[in-house]
Design an enzyme around this catalytic site. Structure first.
Site, PDB file in Angstrom:
ATOM      1  N   ARG A 125     -72.028  13.858 -42.709  1.00 37.88           N
ATOM      2  CA  ARG A 125     -72.328  13.052 -41.532  1.00 37.88           C
ATOM      3  C   ARG A 125     -73.455  13.697 -41.126  1.00 37.88           C
ATOM      4  O   ARG A 125     -73.475  14.750 -40.366  1.00 37.88           O
ATOM      5  CB  ARG A 125     -71.287  12.839 -40.535  1.00 37.88           C
ATOM      6  CG  ARG A 125     -71.490  11.524 -39.560  1.00 37.88           C
ATOM      7  CD  ARG A 125     -70.230  11.593 -38.665  1.00 37.88           C
ATOM      8  NE  ARG A 125     -70.636  12.862 -37.730  1.00 37.88           N
ATOM      9  CZ  ARG A 125     -69.620  13.408 -37.170  1.00 37.88           C
ATOM     10  NH1 ARG A 125     -68.425  13.063 -37.458  1.00 37.88           N
ATOM     11  NH2 ARG A 125     -69.896  14.464 -36.468  1.00 37.88           N
ATOM     12  N   GLU A 144     -77.627  18.058 -36.672  1.00 40.65           N
ATOM     13  CA  GLU A 144     -76.981  18.884 -37.528  1.00 40.65           C
ATOM     14  C   GLU A 144     -76.576  17.882 -38.703  1.00 40.65           C
ATOM     15  O   GLU A 144     -76.496  16.741 -38.460  1.00 40.65           O
ATOM     16  CB  GLU A 144     -75.846  19.897 -37.001  1.00 40.65           C
ATOM     17  CG  GLU A 144     -74.652  18.924 -36.722  1.00 40.65           C
ATOM     18  CD  GLU A 144     -73.350  19.706 -36.681  1.00 40.65           C
ATOM     19  OE1 GLU A 144     -73.415  20.929 -37.436  1.00 40.65           O
ATOM     20  OE2 GLU A 144     -72.369  19.311 -36.150  1.00 40.65           O
ATOM     21  N   ASN A 146     -73.046  17.654 -41.085  1.00 38.93           N
ATOM     22  CA  ASN A 146     -71.933  18.202 -41.386  1.00 38.93           C
ATOM     23  C   ASN A 146     -71.544  17.961 -42.702  1.00 38.93           C
ATOM     24  O   ASN A 146     -71.594  16.689 -43.446  1.00 38.93           O
ATOM     25  CB  ASN A 146     -71.021  17.458 -40.508  1.00 38.93           C
ATOM     26  CG  ASN A 146     -71.183  17.467 -38.898  1.00 38.93           C
ATOM     27  OD1 ASN A 146     -70.956  18.719 -38.414  1.00 38.93           O
ATOM     28  ND2 ASN A 146     -71.768  16.557 -38.440  1.00 38.93           N
ATOM     29  N   SER A 151     -65.443  14.191 -39.274  1.00 35.90           N
ATOM     30  CA  SER A 151     -64.495  13.235 -38.988  1.00 35.90           C
ATOM     31  C   SER A 151     -64.875  12.195 -38.176  1.00 35.90           C
ATOM     32  O   SER A 151     -65.743  11.866 -38.099  1.00 35.90           O
ATOM     33  CB  SER A 151     -63.408  14.237 -38.281  1.00 35.90           C
ATOM     34  OG  SER A 151     -63.992  14.438 -37.010  1.00 35.90           O
ATOM     35  N   LYS A 305     -75.981  26.209 -40.081  1.00 32.18           N
ATOM     36  CA  LYS A 305     -76.977  26.150 -39.286  1.00 32.18           C
ATOM     37  C   LYS A 305     -78.227  27.021 -39.732  1.00 32.18           C
ATOM     38  O   LYS A 305     -79.519  26.773 -39.433  1.00 32.18           O
ATOM     39  CB  LYS A 305     -76.477  26.631 -37.805  1.00 32.18           C
ATOM     40  CG  LYS A 305     -75.349  26.026 -37.261  1.00 32.18           C
ATOM     41  CD  LYS A 305     -75.585  24.901 -36.693  1.00 32.18           C
ATOM     42  CE  LYS A 305     -74.287  24.385 -35.997  1.00 32.18           C
ATOM     43  NZ  LYS A 305     -73.155  23.698 -36.500  1.00 32.18           N
ATOM     44  N   LYS A 364     -77.400  28.855 -31.427  1.00 40.65           N
ATOM     45  CA  LYS A 364     -76.230  28.390 -31.965  1.00 40.65           C
ATOM     46  C   LYS A 364     -75.796  29.368 -33.093  1.00 40.65           C
ATOM     47  O   LYS A 364     -76.617  29.676 -33.843  1.00 40.65           O
ATOM     48  CB  LYS A 364     -76.616  27.226 -33.044  1.00 40.65           C
ATOM     49  CG  LYS A 364     -77.228  25.855 -32.094  1.00 40.65           C
ATOM     50  CD  LYS A 364     -77.119  24.567 -33.095  1.00 40.65           C
ATOM     51  CE  LYS A 364     -77.410  23.395 -32.343  1.00 40.65           C
ATOM     52  NZ  LYS A 364     -77.492  22.272 -33.061  1.00 40.65           N
ATOM     53  N   GLU A 368     -68.541  25.663 -36.658  1.00 43.89           N
ATOM     54  CA  GLU A 368     -68.588  24.118 -36.705  1.00 43.89           C
ATOM     55  C   GLU A 368     -67.436  23.911 -35.606  1.00 43.89           C
ATOM     56  O   GLU A 368     -66.872  24.610 -35.173  1.00 43.89           O
ATOM     57  CB  GLU A 368     -68.290  23.510 -38.010  1.00 43.89           C
ATOM     58  CG  GLU A 368     -69.136  24.190 -39.230  1.00 43.89           C
ATOM     59  CD  GLU A 368     -70.509  23.270 -38.906  1.00 43.89           C
ATOM     60  OE1 GLU A 368     -70.549  22.267 -38.505  1.00 43.89           O
ATOM     61  OE2 GLU A 368     -71.590  23.997 -39.285  1.00 43.89           O
ATOM     62  N   GLY A 369     -67.565  22.412 -35.456  1.00 43.63           N
ATOM     63  CA  GLY A 369     -66.337  22.103 -34.313  1.00 43.63           C
ATOM     64  C   GLY A 369     -66.686  21.848 -32.906  1.00 43.63           C
ATOM     65  O   GLY A 369     -65.721  21.374 -32.127  1.00 43.63           O
ATOM     66  N   ARG A 450     -70.996   8.592 -30.832  1.00 44.51           N
ATOM     67  CA  ARG A 450     -69.999   9.203 -29.801  1.00 44.51           C
ATOM     68  C   ARG A 450     -70.725   9.505 -28.384  1.00 44.51           C
ATOM     69  O   ARG A 450     -72.015   9.858 -28.252  1.00 44.51           O
ATOM     70  CB  ARG A 450     -69.783  10.655 -30.399  1.00 44.51           C
ATOM     71  CG  ARG A 450     -68.883  10.536 -31.737  1.00 44.51           C
ATOM     72  CD  ARG A 450     -68.422  12.001 -32.204  1.00 44.51           C
ATOM     73  NE  ARG A 450     -69.953  12.700 -32.517  1.00 44.51           N
ATOM     74  CZ  ARG A 450     -70.141  13.960 -32.936  1.00 44.51           C
ATOM     75  NH1 ARG A 450     -69.234  14.786 -33.010  1.00 44.51           N
ATOM     76  NH2 ARG A 450     -71.433  14.490 -33.347  1.00 44.51           N
TER      77      ARG A 450
HETATM   78  P1  ADP Z   1     -71.174  21.794 -34.096  1.00 44.42           P
HETATM   79  O1  ADP Z   1     -71.165  22.046 -35.654  1.00 44.42           O
HETATM   80  O2  ADP Z   1     -70.293  22.823 -33.123  1.00 44.42           O
HETATM   81  O3  ADP Z   1     -70.690  20.377 -33.938  1.00 44.42           O
HETATM   82  P2  ADP Z   1     -73.695  20.927 -33.172  1.00 44.42           P
HETATM   83  O4  ADP Z   1     -75.074  21.589 -33.585  1.00 44.42           O
HETATM   84  O5  ADP Z   1     -73.215  19.578 -33.677  1.00 44.42           O
HETATM   85  O6  ADP Z   1     -72.775  21.941 -33.564  1.00 44.42           O
HETATM   86  O7  ADP Z   1     -73.588  20.940 -31.620  1.00 44.42           O
HETATM   87  C1  ADP Z   1     -72.733  20.670 -30.789  1.00 44.42           C
HETATM   88  C2  ADP Z   1     -73.152  19.802 -29.735  1.00 44.42           C
HETATM   89  O8  ADP Z   1     -73.974  20.285 -28.824  1.00 44.42           O
HETATM   90  C3  ADP Z   1     -73.541  18.485 -30.228  1.00 44.42           C
HETATM   91  O9  ADP Z   1     -72.850  17.412 -30.592  1.00 44.42           O
HETATM   92  C4  ADP Z   1     -74.605  18.148 -28.845  1.00 44.42           C
HETATM   93  O10 ADP Z   1     -73.554  17.620 -28.038  1.00 44.42           O
HETATM   94  C5  ADP Z   1     -74.827  19.506 -28.592  1.00 44.42           C
HETATM   95  N1  ADP Z   1     -76.287  19.904 -29.193  1.00 44.42           N
HETATM   96  C6  ADP Z   1     -76.461  20.468 -30.194  1.00 44.42           C
HETATM   97  N2  ADP Z   1     -77.524  20.622 -30.447  1.00 44.42           N
HETATM   98  C7  ADP Z   1     -78.266  20.290 -29.570  1.00 44.42           C
HETATM   99  C8  ADP Z   1     -79.777  20.291 -29.268  1.00 44.42           C
HETATM  100  N3  ADP Z   1     -80.829  20.814 -29.845  1.00 44.42           N
HETATM  101  N4  ADP Z   1     -80.016  19.662 -27.830  1.00 44.42           N
HETATM  102  C9  ADP Z   1     -79.031  18.929 -27.192  1.00 44.42           C
HETATM  103  N5  ADP Z   1     -77.930  19.029 -27.472  1.00 44.42           N
HETATM  104  C10 ADP Z   1     -77.488  19.664 -28.548  1.00 44.42           C
HETATM  105 MG    MG Z   2     -71.710  18.569 -34.455  1.00 39.25          MG
END
Ligand code: ADP
Ligand code: MG
Length: 474
Positions: A125, A144, A146, A151, A305, A364, A368-369, A450
């Site tokens: 996803r 990102e 996944n 899910s 990442k 970051k 994940e999660g 979401r």
């Molecule tokens: P995870 O693997 O924990 O889901 P993500 O990279 O999806 O990691 O980051 C988690 C959440 O943080 C995202 O769902 C988003 O709401 C926020 N986020 C992540 N990267 C960014 C970004 N570059 N700008 C703004 N919000 C972000």
């Molecule tokens: Mg995410």
């Protein structure tokens, strides 16, 4: 973008009535979650949190996200087969990040032995936000991708019907008829079924590998049911079961409880907390087996990442996808700024810039999660502390996406009804099946919107921050 639903948004009476109908519709549709109190029993369940109203999504960006999904499928698959790239990209990360290092060790061990697996299934996803530029235009930017345990495809297959009904009740039948169709349950099951079929044993089962705490079981059941409908047998097991009862025969066919397993679908194994020593052993056994792993360990590594950050370097996509110039261009158009924090001059500069201006960035770790990223003052403090230590290399830095907020009601059990300032994240599911070198299936498989209140920087639906939503194309 003009604000949506302004005519009803502040009419308390109408909103109350709509919310009550919406919650019952969600329960009727099966948009369910187990409760925090009883996460492993279905005697008492609740609805998965969701928005009262669909959120505006620019149709051009929605189409762009769908159009690039097959490209991302190709890319993830290519990375998973490129040992040299994975080795080079993760070399520094695995020196400091124990979890990635352990995954990597299994990856090399399995390659040394030689792969028994010949059919490959990816379910991923790709998540995006809509970044607002200085001139007010919105751009699709990937957050990102996944590649393991992505899910909410199951539950969100039922969100559309709920929102359709809410809109009808609000006198918006015309708008209700324009919500885009969506059925990831079917899409994901199609991928799993294809892999099962190519594995080629009528009596073999599909094994969902599940976590100890199974609050989100209904999301998985939605996909499971689609498989049962195709007369494919599904079993649900934990790493512990694999450790105790799993075995391989001479051809490295995987058996558990005397049943041959054709496909292992991981809804587990994506965070360090999922593993103890026995679970790592179980993971190794699964990876060594002939069964189709969704994902195999190489594909899980492709979703880190660190890999995402390296992909944004000029020339990397071209090298990974030679002869696919158009795919490369579509993919690159979705990238936000991503920066390596590896030790050295480049990383020093990046760290200094982020410390000076933390509000423009997200820091970051390789996790994940949800709930792991660092923002603002916290980002500054952490980077200050680790800026000269190797620990820095376990992180990447990313430009912060700044979406345009909109107003909505977030419906969540035991929570008062109030209007919230919200932002949304759009995910597109992709499935692909490869047999040997031949890509047999490569498709997009539906979407997930979401939405969360702006005061939460991070966190998904399972983390209790975001809620399920439906795109209303504008
Ligand atoms: P995870 O693997 O924990 O889901 P993500 O990279 O999806 O990691 O980051 C988690 C959440 O943080 C995202 O769902 C988003 O709401 C926020 N986020 C992540 N990267 C960014 C970004 N570059 N700008 C703004 N919000 C972000
Ligand atoms: Mg995410």
């Amino acid at each position: 973008m003009a604000a949506l639903w302004e005519d009803v948004l502040y009419n308390e009476l109408v909103i109350r009535e709509a919310a009550s109908l919406a919650v019952d519709a969600a329960l009727l549709e099966g948009m369910l979650m187990r409760t925090e109190e009883e996460p492993n029993a279905s005697d008492v369940v609740n609805y998965a949190p969701f928005t009262l109203l669909p959120s505006a999504v620019p149709s051009s960006l929605f189409e762009q996200a769908y159009a690039v999904q097959q490209d991302f499928n190709l890319l993830v698959d290519a990375i998973s087969q490129n040992k040299e790239f994975l080795e080079r990209t993760l070399a520094n990360t695995i020196k400091v990040d124990d979890f990635t290092a352990r995954l990597f060790r299994i990856y090399t061990q399995v390659l040394e032995e030689g792969l028994a697996q010949s059919v490959f299934l990816g379910i991923n996803r790709s998540d995006y936000m809509f970044d607002r530029g200085a001139d007010g235009t919105l751009a699709l930017k990937q957050i990102e991708i996944n590649t393991i345990a992505a899910s909410f495809g199951g539950l969100t297959s039922r969100t559309l019907a709920v929102h359709r009904q809410v809109l009808k009740m609000l006198g918006k039948s015309e708008e209700a008829s324009h919500l885009p169709p969506n059925n990831p349950s079917k899409g994901l099951a199609l991928g799993i079924a294809k892999a099962w079929e190519l594995y080629g044993s009528q009596s073999a089962v599909v094994m969902f590998l599940v976590e100890k705490v199974q609050r989100n079981i209904f999301d998985q059941r939605c996909v499971e049911n689609e498989l049962w409908n195709r007369n494919i047998r599904v079993i649900r097991k934990r790493f512990r079961d694999v450790f105790e009862k799993g075995s391989l025969d001479d051809a490295r066919r995987l058996y558990i409880d005397g049943q041959e397993v054709a496909v292992v679908y991981y809804r587990e194994g994506y965070v360090p907390q999922n593993y103890d020593l026995q679970n790592w052993e179980a993971r190794l056994l699964l990876e060594r087996s002939r069964a189709v792993k969704c994902p195999d360990i190489a594909t899980q590594l492709a979703g880190t990442k660190k890999v995402q950050q390296e992909l944004s370097r000029p020339g990397t996509l071209e090298r990974l996808l030679p002869g696919h110039a158009e795919s490369v261009a579509r993919i690159r158009a979705t990238f936000a700024g991503l920066y390596s924090l590896d030790l050295g001059e480049e990383g020093d500069k990046v760290a200094a810039t982020a410390i000076a201006d933390p509000d423009w960035f997200v820091l970051k770790p390789q996790r994940e999660g949800g709930g792991n990223n660092l923002y603002g003052e916290e980002l500054r403090q952490v980077l200050e502390k680790i800026k000269d230590s190797p620990e820095r290399t376990s992180y990447i830095l990313m430009d912060k996406i700044k979406p345009q907020p909109s107003k909505n009601y977030l419906l969540r059990a035991h929570t008062p009804l109030k209007v919230s300032e919200c932002i949304s994240e759009l995910g597109i599911f992709g499935i692909y099946v490869r047999q040997g070198k031949e890509m047999v299936t490569n498709k997009s498989a539906g979407h997930l919107l979401r939405t969360k209140a702006v005061e939460h920087a991070d966190g998904g639906v399972a983390a209790g921050v975001a809620v399920l939503d439906t795109p209303y194309l504008v």
